[in-house]
Each structure stands twice: as structure tokens, then as C-alpha cells.
Scaffold this active site. Structure first.
Site, PDB file in Angstrom:
ATOM      1  N   ASP A   1       1.004  -1.236  -0.013  1.00 38.94           N
ATOM      2  CA  ASP A   1      -0.096  -0.088   0.086  1.00 38.94           C
ATOM      3  C   ASP A   1       0.936   1.246  -0.024  1.00 38.94           C
ATOM      4  O   ASP A   1       2.127   1.251   0.458  1.00 38.94           O
ATOM      5  CB  ASP A   1      -1.111   0.051   1.462  1.00 38.94           C
ATOM      6  CG  ASP A   1      -2.017   1.019   1.146  1.00 38.94           C
ATOM      7  OD1 ASP A   1      -2.398   1.393  -0.033  1.00 38.94           O
ATOM      8  OD2 ASP A   1      -2.845   1.110   1.961  1.00 38.94           O
TER       9      ASP A   1
ATOM     10  N   GLU B   1       2.881   4.631  -4.142  1.00 37.37           N
ATOM     11  CA  GLU B   1       2.907   5.521  -5.592  1.00 37.37           C
ATOM     12  C   GLU B   1       4.253   5.879  -5.602  1.00 37.37           C
ATOM     13  O   GLU B   1       4.779   6.377  -7.087  1.00 37.37           O
ATOM     14  CB  GLU B   1       1.804   6.506  -5.430  1.00 37.37           C
ATOM     15  CG  GLU B   1       0.621   6.124  -5.418  1.00 37.37           C
ATOM     16  CD  GLU B   1       0.065   5.216  -4.408  1.00 37.37           C
ATOM     17  OE1 GLU B   1      -0.901   4.203  -4.669  1.00 37.37           O
ATOM     18  OE2 GLU B   1       0.594   5.658  -3.181  1.00 37.37           O
TER      19      GLU B   1
ATOM     20  N   ASP C   1      -8.767   2.756  -2.947  1.00 42.18           N
ATOM     21  CA  ASP C   1     -10.054   3.381  -2.214  1.00 42.18           C
ATOM     22  C   ASP C   1     -10.999   3.807  -3.034  1.00 42.18           C
ATOM     23  O   ASP C   1     -11.491   5.006  -3.302  1.00 42.18           O
ATOM     24  CB  ASP C   1      -9.423   4.589  -1.205  1.00 42.18           C
ATOM     25  CG  ASP C   1      -8.312   4.199  -0.471  1.00 42.18           C
ATOM     26  OD1 ASP C   1      -8.204   2.959  -0.221  1.00 42.18           O
ATOM     27  OD2 ASP C   1      -7.570   5.389  -0.036  1.00 42.18           O
TER      28      ASP C   1
END
Length: 790
Positions: free
Chosen positions: A443, A446, A522
Site C-alpha cells: 500500500d 506510489e 479506495d
């Protein structure tokens, strides 16, 4: 600080608490100052185009065409893929490619073309280059699929990376797909799409862009054929798409266009042409075979941010068992970590995590751990000290380690573009395996660094190894998560060599399928979020990432019982079937939505468990061919325009058509059928395609139709493998593939091929072999043999 940033800073402090809010304000200003001093000023620029052609030199697979201000290298590979690179750009180095560049096609010939241009002629494709530098890709029959106009560069007068623009034209009837994970698909509407992996910082829905996974990969489908175009540059950029218009017989068609603008990097492109299956096969041979998940990863996963304790995990698992609901994995979010620090365990909440993991495994349930890349900048913390000793963390242009903010507070970030750092990070998963985890969930990679204003990532001036070439975050950002996944995958291969690694990643880039899959991130709770879920899975599959799925029910908010159930029913037919929710969201256990939803959810779960051999077969086929599990309806008939327009249904492999319910209150829905006979698997009713039919969709199920003649591997009532055969139409035959799998390990099981045909009044199923057909080694159940065409 301007007024807008001041307001954002105040809001940040108020929304996440004083300490963390102040950190995000400081981080935003650190990033701003680092880039103000660490990035070169752009200054004046010179515009440049290739100029006029001056000559050509043949070479392996094609050759080099020289222009007055540039040169173009063209290579046709043995798999039919076409490469071209401007200004001396080569296929390598590349983070997208798996291993070495494919061998050149020795039969490809560079020869003069009309009007002073050149062309490369190969068996599967022709590439024509005009005297001004336009590049045209044609089928062997001479149909133009793509025409890239002469590119344009803007070069800083003082030196540095050049910006560039490439405008391309496709057929007036062409439709665009791909570009990574996009919420407004799967067919991409007209608009501008950014190529910069981004945490939106909130739940997203269709229209939100960019998201976590962006790729300069376009799949273009038209009457003339299908092609995939990949511009191999990891820099920030945009793609502007405009569909064409046909002149209704007047001969004045307007071509579809794609305009790619990049802030730097090489101008190089790969193009693959052919059927969708051939294109994805070539793409997989170029960028790597998709990782094969263990069998348990194809079951049902339950996750939540906020389990909070071992007792809560046991309560959830017990609830599944007591309600007779199949469950294969439980995912632990950041709340199981000590102060949110990676590779730790909160000993107060999870004092005996290995014991819990062993108890769950005895019930057939695996534990999956979240792993974030950020490392708390805390002297004495084992991971931080180990990384500092390895000089593993990203440094700024000044030479100091870059600090950002994550859930653990002030944090530093490993430079995964360095082989030594990847090896160090991969070894850290030994702690996770010792805690009993079987899979890993990446997670915030990025990478995300919380900031009160500006971009929530590392400074663009931050320095990266880039495999020894050196560069900054402008080039490394989009491949950061890809390199993190590589570190984990290679580490797990060494730590547990007998097991197939299971990991999936929120962010990634072209080639990420080599190491695992992804999920939606999300996605917003609501009917638009449900639609976005399907768009993401289909779009990613067409970019070569076959294993993905959404947060069933949406990440944030409280879904209604109907929305939750429809999402759950869709999830049961997607590769990654996972319920998940945020700390602030409502519950996601099926029994929390009442008895009716519980019963219908049980049916969906039982059907998913029954279809596991089919999913495992699709996983093996994806690894060997690059074909996604979830395919658009036009997969085998891209020339059918009605199928190209359909965005609310999909093929699961070759045999099943799934038509999810995506709108509230619906108990029937229209389904666009490809050519052939299709059976409603719930009622046995037969329909004939092509065409649109109206199918019942009661709350208890979504429409699933089986192709006539399909042979599907399923679990029988005794749990053993069984062949479910849907009767072919009279006078026709059918078939299917089965890949039996032991559930884990590295054996390459044989692909078993089966045929189904009418013999007199019954359907006969045979296994194909070198010596002809033989009886199947599994029980056979024929369905649909007594149905008439409707």
C-alpha cells in the site's frame, strides 16, 4: 506561503490531529524547498522536428532511417512486435521489459518506399516511414492501423531532458482502452489522462483521474484490426484521446487521435498487431508472464482497517464458519503494527500472532499482511537502522536523506531502483513469514508521503540509483512500486522457494504482472464506485495485469444492503475477490446486512468455491498466454461494433458471460450477446446471439450465461474435479481447457483439452491426445441438452 496553502495547512492540522497535521505542513514545505533548489530551471527552449529524410541503413529486423535532425531505429521482433526509437533510443534499459529484448525477425526487410520514404516489411506487419518522419503501421493486407505523425521536441537551451509530443491517428471507428487503472472505462471516453501514479487522498469514482496505476499502454480496437501501443517512458505526461467520426458514407471520416506529451525520457514505442489474444500474448512475451497465484488466493478474502485485536479476527473467522460461508484469507491492515511501523507487530493487540496464524490455517484461512514502503525515521528501530547501514534510503539533491510523512510519522523511503536495496528489503519479509503471514499487500507505494498541500509524494528532485544510471524522482516515480514489488517477489522466492509468492500492489507500472496483481484502491461506496470497479479490472487486464479486484462494498461509507449484495455478486466472478473497508466505514461481513443478503451472499460464495478449478485454469492460461481472466465481450470478435460499445458485462475466460447489476432497483437487465448460443446458468434457458436479450436478474443472483459447447472444470459435490459441459448446438461441437493444479509449487501441469459433440441423441465428451480421443478422467455433467433455442 500563499493564502490557499495556508488554508490547506490549517485544514490538515484539524483533520488528522495536531502532531500529524504539523508534520504534513512541514513535509509540504520541505518538498517545495527541495524542488526549488534541486531542480534545474527550465529556461528557454528550442523546438525541433526530425527534418527531411537523408538515407537509411539496413540492420537486424529493420534498420535505421536518418533525418536531417534526428534518426529513427526500427526493429521487428520474431514475435511480430515492432519497436521504434528516436534520437538513438534503444529498447533497453527498460523497467517494462522482462529480461532481454526479443530477437529481431531475420525476415524483416528495410526497403525504399514511395515519395522518398522507407518501409520495413515483415510477415505480420509493415512499417512505413515518410520522408518527414511519420510512422505508419499496416496489417499484411495493407490496412493502416496507426499513423504517428512526425514528433516534436522542446530542448532546454542550457541542456537537460527534452519534453516531447507525439500525435497519432487511428481509424474513425476505433475505440481506446487501457492506460492502466482508469475509473471511467473500460472504453476510454474523450479527454486528457495523466501518466503519474497518484494517491487521490480520498475515495474515487468514475471521472477521477489519475489514480494509482498509470501506464502509457493503449489497446486500440477498430474494424481494421487490434493493436497495442506502448510508449516506454516512465516520466510524467498526459495522453489526450479523441474518438473519430465516420462520414456516414460521404467519405469524409475524421480519424481518431491520441496526443502524448511527456516531460522527458526517451521517445520510443512498441506496437503489437493482430487479434486481441495474439496482441496480449506478444505483450506478455515482451513484459513478462503474469505471476501465478497460489490456489487459496483465488478464493474469498476478508479485510478491514480496524480489526484491532486477535480476538476480533477470531470473531470474524468464527462468524464465517458458523454461517457456512467459505473464507480463504484474512488481511491485516496497519492497525496490527506497532505504532504503524512496517515489519512490526503490536504485542498488546496481537501477542501471539504466529499461534493465531496457525489456528486459522488449520481452518483453511491464510493471513495476509499490509506492507508500506515508508520506514519510520527512528534511531534504534531495527528496519531504520538496517536501512541506514545499507545506505538504502532515497537522498535529495543536497545529499541528505529525504524525509516524508506516513502513518508512523516522520519517515524515509527505500530506493527500490537499486539492486542492493531490493535485496535488503526482500530479506525483511522473513519476519513476516515467521509471524505466519502467507501473502502481502503493498500500500501507499506510489509512493505516498502525506503533505498538507502540493503533491503527496517525494520531491521530484530526489535522487535515485535507477540501476546505476542515476536520475531523479521525475523518472523513478512511476516505477517505484514496480521495483518494490520486484524486491518482495525475489525475496520471497529465496525465503520460501517451494511456495508461489502472493502479493498485490496498489501502484505499479508496465510489467507489474511479473510480480503479482493489484486492487482498486479506495473506490467510493456508491453505485458509481461499483461501475468503476468493473472498469478498473477490465482496463488493467487489457494492459497485461490479469489479477485484480475491488474493495467489495467500497472503501469508505455505508453501502445499502442492495448495493453491498450486487457488489458482492460481481466480486465473486473477479480474480481478486476481497471485501474491505476503512476504519470509518460500516461493516462488510455478509451477516451484518440481514438474513436475505446473507443467504444470497452464501450462494455467491459457494458458486465461487465451485468455480475455483476454472479460475485456476484461467490463472495458468494467463501465465502462458497473457490473456486476462476478465475479458471484454469483443475479445473473440473485435470487428463486432455492438460488442465494442458494451461496458457493463464481460467474459470470464472463453466460457462464461457475466452481466452484473450496476443500477439500484433492477430485477432484469439487457445483455448484449456475442455470436452463438448461450445458456442462462440459473434457469438453463437458451438464447441465440448476436443480439441483445432481456434476462432476469433477481436480488438472489446476477445473470451468468455459459457458451454452448463449453467444458468447464468445477468442484463436484464431493469436492473433486468435475467437468460441467454445456451442450453444443445441434450440428456443432465445443470444448474447453483444464489445467489441474495442486494449489502451490512450481510444477507446470499439462493443459488438458476436451471436446464436446453430439453423437446421436447424447453429448459425448472426449479428452484429446496424441493417439486420438479418450474418456475424461473426471465425472462429466451435461447441462442444456434438453433446451430449445429461445
Amino acid at each position: 506561503m500563499n493564502g490557499r496553502d495556508l488554508v490547506r495547512s490549517v485544514k490538515a492540522v484539524a483533520s488528522v490531529g495536531a502532531a500529524q497535521g504539523v508534520r504534513t505542513v512541514r513535509a509540504a514545505w520541505r518538498r517545495h524547498r527541495a524542488d526549488a533548489t534541486g531542480l534545474p530551471a527550465r529556461g528557454a527552449e528550442r523546438a525541433r522536428v526530425p527534418g527531411l529524410v537523408e538515407g537509411a541503413e539496413p540492420g537486424p529486423g529493420g534498420g535505421v532511417v536518418r533525418f536531417s535532425r534526428s534518426e529513427l531505429r526500427i526493429l521487428v521482433a520474431v514475435n511480430g512486435a515492432v519497436f521504434w526509437g528516436w534520437d538513438g533510443a534503444e529498447p533497453e534499459p527498460s523497467y517494462a521489459l522482462a529480461g532481454r529484448c526479443p530477437e529481431p525477425d531475420p525476415r524483416a526487410v528495410l526497403e525504399p518506399d514511395k515519395d522518398g520514404g522507407w518501409r520495413v516489411v515483415a510477415e505480420r506487419v509493415t512499417v512505413a516511414v515518410s520522408r518527414h518522419g511519420a510512422v505508419e503501421v499496416l496489417t499484411p493486407g495493407g490496412v493502416t492501423l496507426r499513423r504517428d505523425l512526425p514528433p516534436r521536441w522542446w530542448e532546454p537551451v542550457g541542456g537537460g531532458p527534452a519534453r516531447w509530443m507525439q500525435r497519432s491517428e487511428v481509424g474513425a471507428d476505433a475505440r481506446f482502452f487501457g492506460l492502466g487503472g482508469r475509473a471511467s472505462g473500460p472504453r476510454l471516453p474523450d479527454g486528457t489522462y495523466r501518466l503519474w501514479n497518484t494517491d487521490p487522498g480520498r475515495s474515487f469514482a468514475p471521472g477521477d483521474d489519475p489514480l494509482y496505476i498509470t501506464m502509457p499502454v493503449q489497446l486500440v480496437v477498430s474494424d481494421g484490426g487490434t493493436h497495442l501501443a506502448f510508449h516506454d517512458s516512465s516520466w510524467d505526461g498526459t495522453v489526450t484521446l479523441r474518438e473519430g467520426e465516420e462520414g456516414a458514407g460521404s467519405g469524409h471520416d475524421r480519424a481518431g487521435t491520441s496526443e502524448l506529451r511527456m516531460d522527458g525520457g526517451p521517445l520510443r514505442c512498441w506496437v503489437m498487431v493482430g487479434t486481441p489474444a495474439r496482441v496480449l500474448l506478444a505483450w506478455a512475451s515482451l513484459t513478462g508472464a503474469p505471476a501465478l497465484p497460489p490456489a487459496w488466493a483465488l478464493g474469498h478474502h476478508h479485510a478491514r482497517w480496524g480489526f484491532g485485536s486477535e480476538q476480533e479476527v477470531r470473531r470474524i473467522v468464527t462468524g464465517y464458519l458458523e454461517h457456512g460461508l467459505p473464507l480463504d484469507a484474512v488481511h491485516l491492515d496497519i492497525d496490527h503494527l506497532q505504532a504503524h511501523e512496517v515489519f512490526t507487530v503490536d504485542q498488546d493487540r496481537f501477542p501471539k500472532l504466529p499461534v493465531l496464524a496457525e489456528e486459522l490455517r488449520r481452518d483453511g484461512v491464510r493471513l495476509v499482511s499490509i506492507v508500506d514502503p515508508a520506514v519510520k525515521a527512528l534511531p534504534g528501530h531495527a528496519v531504520y537502522e538496517g536501512g541506514a547501514a545499507e545506505d538504502a534510503f532515497v537522498r535529495g539533491a543536497s545529499g541528505d536523506v529525504v524525509e516524508g510523512v506516513s502513518w508512523s510519522g516522520e519517515a524515509v523511503f527505500p530506493d527500490f531502483t537499486h539492486a542492493r536495496v531490493r535485496a535488503w528489503w526482500g530479506g525483511l519479509y522473513e519476519e513476516r513469514l515467521a509471524q505466519g503471514f502467507s501473502g502481502f499487500w503493498h500500500d501507499l507505494n506510489e509512493p505516498t508521503s502525506f503533505a498538507a498541500f502540493g503533491e503527496s509524494t517525494l520531491p521530484r528532485s530526489a535522487r535515485h540509483a535507477l540501476e546505476g544510471r542515476g536520475g531523479d524522482h521525475r523518472e523513478a516515480h512511476n516505477v517505484y512500486a514496480l521495483c518494490m514489488a520486484r524486491a518482495a517477489y525475489e525475496g520471497l522466492r529465496k525465503l520460501a522457494p517451494e511456495e508461489r509468492p502472493f502479493l498485490f500492489s496498489r501502484s505499479g507500472w508496465a510489467g507489474m504482472q511479473r510480480y503479482g496483481g493489484t486492487w482498486s484502491g479506495d473506490v467510493a461506496t456508491g453505485w458509481p464506485g461499483l461501475r468503476a470497479s468493473l472498469a478498473l479490472v477490465m482496463g488493467l487486464g487489457l494492459c497485461g495485469v490479469p489479477y485484480s479486484g475491488p474493495d467489495v462494498g467500497g472503501f469508505d461509507g455505508d453501502p445499502s444492503a442492495e448495493l453491498y449484495l450486487r457488489w458482492f455478486q460481481l466480486g465473486a466472478y473477479l480474480p481478486l475477490f476481497r471485501t474491505h473497508a476503512s476504519l470509518r466505514a460500516g461493516r462488510r461481513e455478509p451477516w451484518e446486512f440481514g438474513g436475505e443478503v446473507l443467504e444470497h451472499a452464501r450462494v455467491a460464495l459457494v458458486e465461487r468455491r465451485r468455480l475455483l478449478p476454472y479460475f485456476m485454469t484461467l490463472a495458468h492460461l494467463a501465465r502462458r498466454t497473457g490473456a486476462p481472466y476478465v475479458r471484454p465481450l469483443w475479445w473473440t470478435a473485435p470487428e463486432e461494433r455492438a460488442l465494442r460499445e458494451c461496458q457493463d458485462a464481460f467474459l470470464l475466460g472463453d466460457s462464461l458471460l457475466v452481466a452484473p447489476v450496476l443500477d439500484p432497483g433492477a430485477d432484469r437487465r439487457a445483455v448484449q450477446l456475442p455470436r452463438g448460443r448461450w445458456y442462462d446458468t440459473a434457469t438453463g434457458r437458451a438464447y441465440e446471439g448476436p443480439g441483445q436479450v432481456l434476462v432476469d436478474a433477481p436480488l438472489s443472483r446476477i445473470p451468468v450465461l455459459a457458451r454452448a459447447g463449453a467444458v468447464l472444470p468445477v468442484h463436484g459435490e464431493d469436492g473433486g474435479l468435475e467437468l460441467e459441459v454445456w451442450a453444443p448446438a445441434r450440428g456443432r461441437s465445443g470444448g474447453g481447457l483444464v489445467v489441474p493444479d495442486g494449489g502451490d509449487g512450481w510444477d507446470e501441469p499439462e493443459i488438458e483439452r476436451y471436446t464436446a459433440r453430439w453423437t446421436g441423441s447424447r453429448v459425448v465428451v472426449e479428452r484429446e491426445g496424441e493417439d486420438g480421443g479418450s474418456a475424461p478422467p473426471y465425472p462429466v455433467r451435461v447441462r442444456g441438452a434438453g433446451e430449445r433455442e429461445r
